[in-house]
Write a protein that holds these residues in place. Structure first.
Motif, mmCIF file in Angstrom:
data_model
loop_
_atom_site.group_PDB
_atom_site.id
_atom_site.type_symbol
_atom_site.label_atom_id
_atom_site.label_comp_id
_atom_site.label_asym_id
_atom_site.label_seq_id
_atom_site.Cartn_x
_atom_site.Cartn_y
_atom_site.Cartn_z
ATOM 1 N N THR A 147 -24.102 20.889 -37.797
ATOM 2 C CA THR A 147 -24.495 19.814 -36.873
ATOM 3 C C THR A 147 -24.962 20.369 -35.526
ATOM 4 O O THR A 147 -25.192 19.605 -34.590
ATOM 5 C CB THR A 147 -23.323 18.837 -36.614
ATOM 6 O OG1 THR A 147 -22.275 19.537 -35.936
ATOM 7 C CG2 THR A 147 -22.821 18.219 -37.896
ATOM 8 N N ARG B 2 -21.770 18.602 -27.803
ATOM 9 C CA ARG B 2 -23.132 18.131 -28.058
ATOM 10 C C ARG B 2 -23.437 18.503 -29.495
ATOM 11 O O ARG B 2 -23.285 19.663 -29.892
ATOM 12 C CB ARG B 2 -24.131 18.796 -27.116
ATOM 13 C CG ARG B 2 -25.565 18.312 -27.323
ATOM 14 C CD ARG B 2 -26.513 18.979 -26.310
ATOM 15 N NE ARG B 2 -27.844 18.455 -26.415
ATOM 16 C CZ ARG B 2 -28.804 18.958 -27.199
ATOM 17 N NH1 ARG B 2 -28.558 20.017 -27.956
ATOM 18 N NH2 ARG B 2 -29.994 18.422 -27.226
ATOM 19 N N LYS C 296 -25.736 17.199 -33.343
ATOM 20 C CA LYS C 296 -26.750 16.373 -33.988
ATOM 21 C C LYS C 296 -26.126 15.655 -35.180
ATOM 22 O O LYS C 296 -25.736 16.285 -36.163
ATOM 23 C CB LYS C 296 -27.921 17.242 -34.445
ATOM 24 C CG LYS C 296 -29.135 16.463 -34.875
ATOM 25 C CD LYS C 296 -30.288 17.420 -35.162
ATOM 26 C CE LYS C 296 -31.577 16.679 -35.332
ATOM 27 N NZ LYS C 296 -32.702 17.621 -35.518
ATOM 28 N N HIS C 297 -26.005 14.346 -35.069
ATOM 29 C CA HIS C 297 -25.496 13.504 -36.145
ATOM 30 C C HIS C 297 -26.523 12.419 -36.434
ATOM 31 O O HIS C 297 -27.054 11.805 -35.512
ATOM 32 C CB HIS C 297 -24.163 12.855 -35.752
ATOM 33 C CG HIS C 297 -23.069 13.841 -35.476
ATOM 34 N ND1 HIS C 297 -22.407 14.505 -36.484
ATOM 35 C CD2 HIS C 297 -22.542 14.295 -34.309
ATOM 36 C CE1 HIS C 297 -21.506 15.302 -35.946
ATOM 37 N NE2 HIS C 297 -21.576 15.200 -34.632
ATOM 38 N N PHE C 298 -26.799 12.212 -37.704
ATOM 39 C CA PHE C 298 -27.774 11.200 -38.128
ATOM 40 C C PHE C 298 -29.137 11.435 -37.485
ATOM 41 O O PHE C 298 -29.856 10.503 -37.151
ATOM 42 C CB PHE C 298 -27.266 9.787 -37.828
ATOM 43 C CG PHE C 298 -25.895 9.523 -38.363
ATOM 44 C CD1 PHE C 298 -25.665 9.469 -39.736
ATOM 45 C CD2 PHE C 298 -24.818 9.345 -37.510
ATOM 46 C CE1 PHE C 298 -24.396 9.244 -40.240
ATOM 47 C CE2 PHE C 298 -23.542 9.120 -38.003
ATOM 48 C CZ PHE C 298 -23.329 9.069 -39.369
ATOM 49 N N GLY C 299 -29.479 12.724 -37.276
ATOM 50 C CA GLY C 299 -30.780 13.089 -36.740
ATOM 51 C C GLY C 299 -30.932 12.920 -35.234
ATOM 52 O O GLY C 299 -32.011 13.126 -34.700
ATOM 53 N N ILE C 300 -29.838 12.577 -34.548
ATOM 54 C CA ILE C 300 -29.900 12.321 -33.102
ATOM 55 C C ILE C 300 -28.874 13.195 -32.392
ATOM 56 O O ILE C 300 -27.706 13.254 -32.804
ATOM 57 C CB ILE C 300 -29.588 10.836 -32.797
ATOM 58 C CG1 ILE C 300 -30.567 9.922 -33.527
ATOM 59 C CG2 ILE C 300 -29.601 10.564 -31.299
ATOM 60 C CD1 ILE C 300 -30.140 8.465 -33.544
ATOM 61 N N TYR C 301 -29.273 13.867 -31.319
ATOM 62 C CA TYR C 301 -28.314 14.616 -30.518
ATOM 63 C C TYR C 301 -27.460 13.645 -29.718
ATOM 64 O O TYR C 301 -27.976 12.701 -29.115
ATOM 65 C CB TYR C 301 -29.016 15.614 -29.592
ATOM 66 C CG TYR C 301 -29.324 16.903 -30.295
ATOM 67 C CD1 TYR C 301 -28.330 17.863 -30.484
ATOM 68 C CD2 TYR C 301 -30.588 17.158 -30.805
ATOM 69 C CE1 TYR C 301 -28.597 19.047 -31.155
ATOM 70 C CE2 TYR C 301 -30.864 18.332 -31.478
ATOM 71 C CZ TYR C 301 -29.857 19.274 -31.645
ATOM 72 O OH TYR C 301 -30.118 20.438 -32.321
ATOM 73 N N GLN C 302 -26.158 13.874 -29.757
ATOM 74 C CA GLN C 302 -25.202 13.011 -29.067
ATOM 75 C C GLN C 302 -24.200 13.877 -28.314
ATOM 76 O O GLN C 302 -23.994 15.034 -28.655
ATOM 77 C CB GLN C 302 -24.437 12.166 -30.083
ATOM 78 C CG GLN C 302 -25.317 11.328 -30.968
ATOM 79 C CD GLN C 302 -24.502 10.627 -32.058
ATOM 80 O OE1 GLN C 302 -23.382 10.225 -31.849
ATOM 81 N NE2 GLN C 302 -25.104 10.483 -33.221
ATOM 82 N N LYS C 303 -23.571 13.286 -27.311
ATOM 83 C CA LYS C 303 -22.475 13.941 -26.601
ATOM 84 C C LYS C 303 -21.212 13.124 -26.792
ATOM 85 O O LYS C 303 -21.259 11.894 -26.824
ATOM 86 C CB LYS C 303 -22.784 14.070 -25.111
ATOM 87 C CG LYS C 303 -23.762 15.166 -24.778
ATOM 88 C CD LYS C 303 -23.855 15.353 -23.285
ATOM 89 C CE LYS C 303 -24.802 16.487 -22.950
ATOM 90 N NZ LYS C 303 -24.922 16.670 -21.491
ATOM 91 N N ALA D 224 -20.203 8.036 -28.747
ATOM 92 C CA ALA D 224 -20.874 7.007 -29.538
ATOM 93 C C ALA D 224 -19.923 5.952 -30.093
ATOM 94 O O ALA D 224 -20.325 4.818 -30.318
ATOM 95 C CB ALA D 224 -21.639 7.660 -30.686
#
Length: 163
Positions: free
Chosen positions: A34, A56, A58-65, A87
């Motif tokens: 990820t 930080r 990448k989950h489900f194609g989106i970078y998240q914190k 999230a």
């Protein structure tokens, strides 16, 4: 609120399993797929009472914190981390450790609330619960692999475990 409970039997000392479970460095290894990186707070070593880390990934194609803090801690037996920002609407991850047949039983209890009301509930049933279960199982396989071999020494301070 979805609740995941995973039990992993590990043929290793409880102290080693406990410390691998709170190792920022081992977490990075277990979530390599990820691109997970610790970007703020405690970014390497062993996370402890009231310390926090921001990840930080990448989950489900989106970078998240996501920022979580160790909110409860009882050396070698238990610790809990809870999301402060991220999230999810909220989450709590309990880590329990007990001796079992000369090894360790590691039990994860992960409870979370997805955002977006009814859409979040539908997403839980369709994919989030399975995704989170797979992520935790991968993490636990990595902990087991390191704890049951000499690999744990590459992550933990060797001197700490010399009697």
């Amino acid at each position: 609120m979805p609740r995941l409970e995973l039990r992993t039997e590990i043929d290793s000392n409880k102290e080693i399993v406990f410390d691998l479970s709170r190792s920022i460095d081992l977490h990075k290894i277990s979530t390599k797929h990820t691109n997970e990186t610790a970007v703020d707070g405690k970014t390497s070593g062993l996370i402890g009472p009231n310390e926090w880390v921001t990840w930080r990934a990448k989950h489900f194609g989106i970078y998240q914190k996501l920022t979580s803090r160790i909110t409860e801690y009882n050396r070698s037996d238990f610790f809990a981390d809870e999301m402060e920002k991220g999230a999810f609407k909220k989450f709590r991850h309990e880590h329990h450790f007990s001796e079992l047949n000369g090894g360790t039983l590691m039990t994860d209890i992960f409870e979370y609330d997805s955002p977006f009301g009814i859409l979040g509930i539908i997403a839980d049933k369709l994919f989030i619960k399975k995704y989170m279960t797979d992520l935790l199982e991968k993490r636990n396989r990595t902990i087991k692999e390191f704890a049951e071999s000499e690999k744990w020494k590459t992550v933990l301070e060797k001197e700490k475990y010399v009697c």
